[in-house]
Design a protein around this motif. Structure first.
Motif, short mmCIF file in Angstrom:
data_model
loop_
_atom_site.label_atom_id
_atom_site.label_comp_id
_atom_site.label_asym_id
_atom_site.label_seq_id
_atom_site.Cartn_x
_atom_site.Cartn_y
_atom_site.Cartn_z
N GLY A 26 -3.68 11.96 2.18
CA GLY A 26 -4.63 12.08 1.09
C GLY A 26 -5.35 10.78 0.83
O GLY A 26 -5.19 9.79 1.54
N LEU A 27 -6.13 10.79 -0.23
CA LEU A 27 -6.94 9.64 -0.62
C LEU A 27 -6.18 8.82 -1.65
O LEU A 27 -5.73 9.36 -2.67
N ILE A 28 -6.02 7.53 -1.39
CA ILE A 28 -5.40 6.63 -2.37
C ILE A 28 -6.43 6.42 -3.48
O ILE A 28 -7.48 5.82 -3.25
N THR A 29 -6.14 6.91 -4.68
CA THR A 29 -7.12 6.84 -5.76
C THR A 29 -6.84 5.73 -6.76
O THR A 29 -7.73 5.35 -7.51
N ASN A 30 -5.61 5.21 -6.77
CA ASN A 30 -5.27 4.17 -7.73
C ASN A 30 -4.13 3.33 -7.18
O ASN A 30 -3.20 3.87 -6.58
N ILE A 31 -4.21 2.02 -7.40
CA ILE A 31 -3.15 1.11 -7.00
C ILE A 31 -2.78 0.26 -8.21
O ILE A 31 -3.65 -0.34 -8.84
N THR A 32 -1.50 0.23 -8.55
CA THR A 32 -1.00 -0.60 -9.65
C THR A 32 0.08 -1.52 -9.09
O THR A 32 0.46 -1.38 -7.92
N ILE A 38 1.32 3.69 -6.36
CA ILE A 38 0.00 4.15 -5.95
C ILE A 38 -0.14 5.60 -6.39
O ILE A 38 0.86 6.28 -6.65
N VAL A 39 -1.38 6.06 -6.48
CA VAL A 39 -1.63 7.48 -6.71
C VAL A 39 -2.40 7.98 -5.50
O VAL A 39 -3.42 7.39 -5.11
N ILE A 40 -1.88 9.03 -4.89
CA ILE A 40 -2.54 9.62 -3.73
C ILE A 40 -2.92 11.06 -4.08
O ILE A 40 -2.10 11.82 -4.58
N ALA A 41 -4.19 11.37 -3.87
CA ALA A 41 -4.69 12.72 -4.13
C ALA A 41 -4.62 13.51 -2.83
O ALA A 41 -5.26 13.14 -1.84
N TYR A 46 -0.39 12.50 -6.67
CA TYR A 46 1.03 12.14 -6.69
C TYR A 46 1.19 10.66 -6.99
O TYR A 46 0.53 9.83 -6.37
N ARG A 47 2.08 10.34 -7.92
CA ARG A 47 2.44 8.94 -8.20
C ARG A 47 3.59 8.59 -7.27
O ARG A 47 4.65 9.21 -7.32
N LEU A 48 3.36 7.59 -6.42
CA LEU A 48 4.38 7.15 -5.46
C LEU A 48 4.73 5.70 -5.74
O LEU A 48 3.89 4.81 -5.59
N TYR A 49 5.96 5.45 -6.15
CA TYR A 49 6.41 4.08 -6.35
C TYR A 49 6.54 3.43 -4.98
O TYR A 49 6.97 4.07 -4.02
N SER A 50 6.16 2.17 -4.90
CA SER A 50 6.14 1.50 -3.61
C SER A 50 6.64 0.07 -3.73
O SER A 50 6.46 -0.57 -4.77
N ALA A 51 7.25 -0.42 -2.66
CA ALA A 51 7.75 -1.80 -2.65
C ALA A 51 6.61 -2.79 -2.81
O ALA A 51 6.73 -3.78 -3.53
N ASN A 52 5.51 -2.54 -2.15
CA ASN A 52 4.33 -3.40 -2.25
C ASN A 52 3.10 -2.52 -2.17
O ASN A 52 2.56 -2.30 -1.10
N VAL A 97 -9.18 5.12 0.42
CA VAL A 97 -9.05 5.30 1.86
C VAL A 97 -8.06 6.44 2.11
O VAL A 97 -7.01 6.50 1.48
N GLU A 98 -8.42 7.33 3.03
CA GLU A 98 -7.50 8.39 3.43
C GLU A 98 -6.29 7.74 4.09
O GLU A 98 -6.43 6.89 4.97
#
Length: 196
Positions: A7-13, A17-20, A27-33, A41-42
């Motif tokens: 999907g498309l990464i729509t937000n990075i905190t 990240i949020v991927i549509a 979807y909110r995906l917690y990430s190490a970095n 970007v897809e």
């Protein structure tokens, strides 16, 4: 259970990240970095779902090897998702594997949330079990951020979100701030200094 999401990464905190997905669900995906991903970007993001008594969370990874290492860390008594992400955040899988295989407890205690007993438990539980990951390189760098001052600010926020103290973050900010870099680059540089 999810394996990956395209999907498309729509937000990075600093912590997720949020991927549509193509179906329109974000979807909110917690990430190490999170800054290793690029916004708008897809992407193909590997996912691990963690179900707790009062929480269902998704964790996103740049590749299958990072996900596998995360899951191995979760099998260690005393390591939860937050600690596992903090350990993976520096992107140095080879350093982590080397520390486990060489009983380097001092290296492991540098991570937030990992004390001496937990570090010893990591070595005890994972020594000899990371062979399939040992030959693979660290995490892939795929981020770029044209605004360098914003990149540094984002990196410092991410370090705070990983559990490092404001004092430690401020100290490394003075060192890493001298070079222009991407957010991911700043985070990697800072973690190398913080983990020593």
């Amino acid at each position: 259970m999810y394996e990956y999401i395209n999907g498309l990464i729509t937000n990075i905190t600093p912590s997720y990240i949020v991927i549509a997905s193509r179906s329109g669900v974000g979807y909110r995906l917690y990430s190490a970095n999170p800054y290793r991903f690029e916004e708008n970007v897809e992407s193909h993001v590997y996912v691990q779902q963690i179900v707790r008594e009062n929480d269902i969370s998704l964790y996103g990874f740049i590749d299958a090897d990072e996900k596998a290492l995360f899951n191995k860390l979760l099998n260690v008594s005393g390591i939860g998702p937050k600690s596992a992400l903090a350990i993976l955040a520096n992107g140095d899988a080879e350093g982590l594997i080397s520390a486990v295989e060489n009983d380097n407890v001092a290296y492991l205690t540098q991570f937030p949330g990992v004390g001496k007993k937990t570090a010893q438990q990591i070595v005890l539980d994972l020594k000899g079990k990371l062979d399939e990951l040992a030959s693979k390189t660290g995490m892939v760098d795929s981020s770029s951020n044209p605004e360098q001052s914003q990149a540094l600010d984002d990196a410092l926020e991410a370090l705070l979100a990983l559990g490092y103290t404001a004092k430690d973050v401020k100290a490394v900010a003075q060192i890493i701030g001298r070079n222009s870099d991407t957010t991911d680059g700043y985070i990697r540089s800072a973690l190398k200094l913080l983990v020593k």
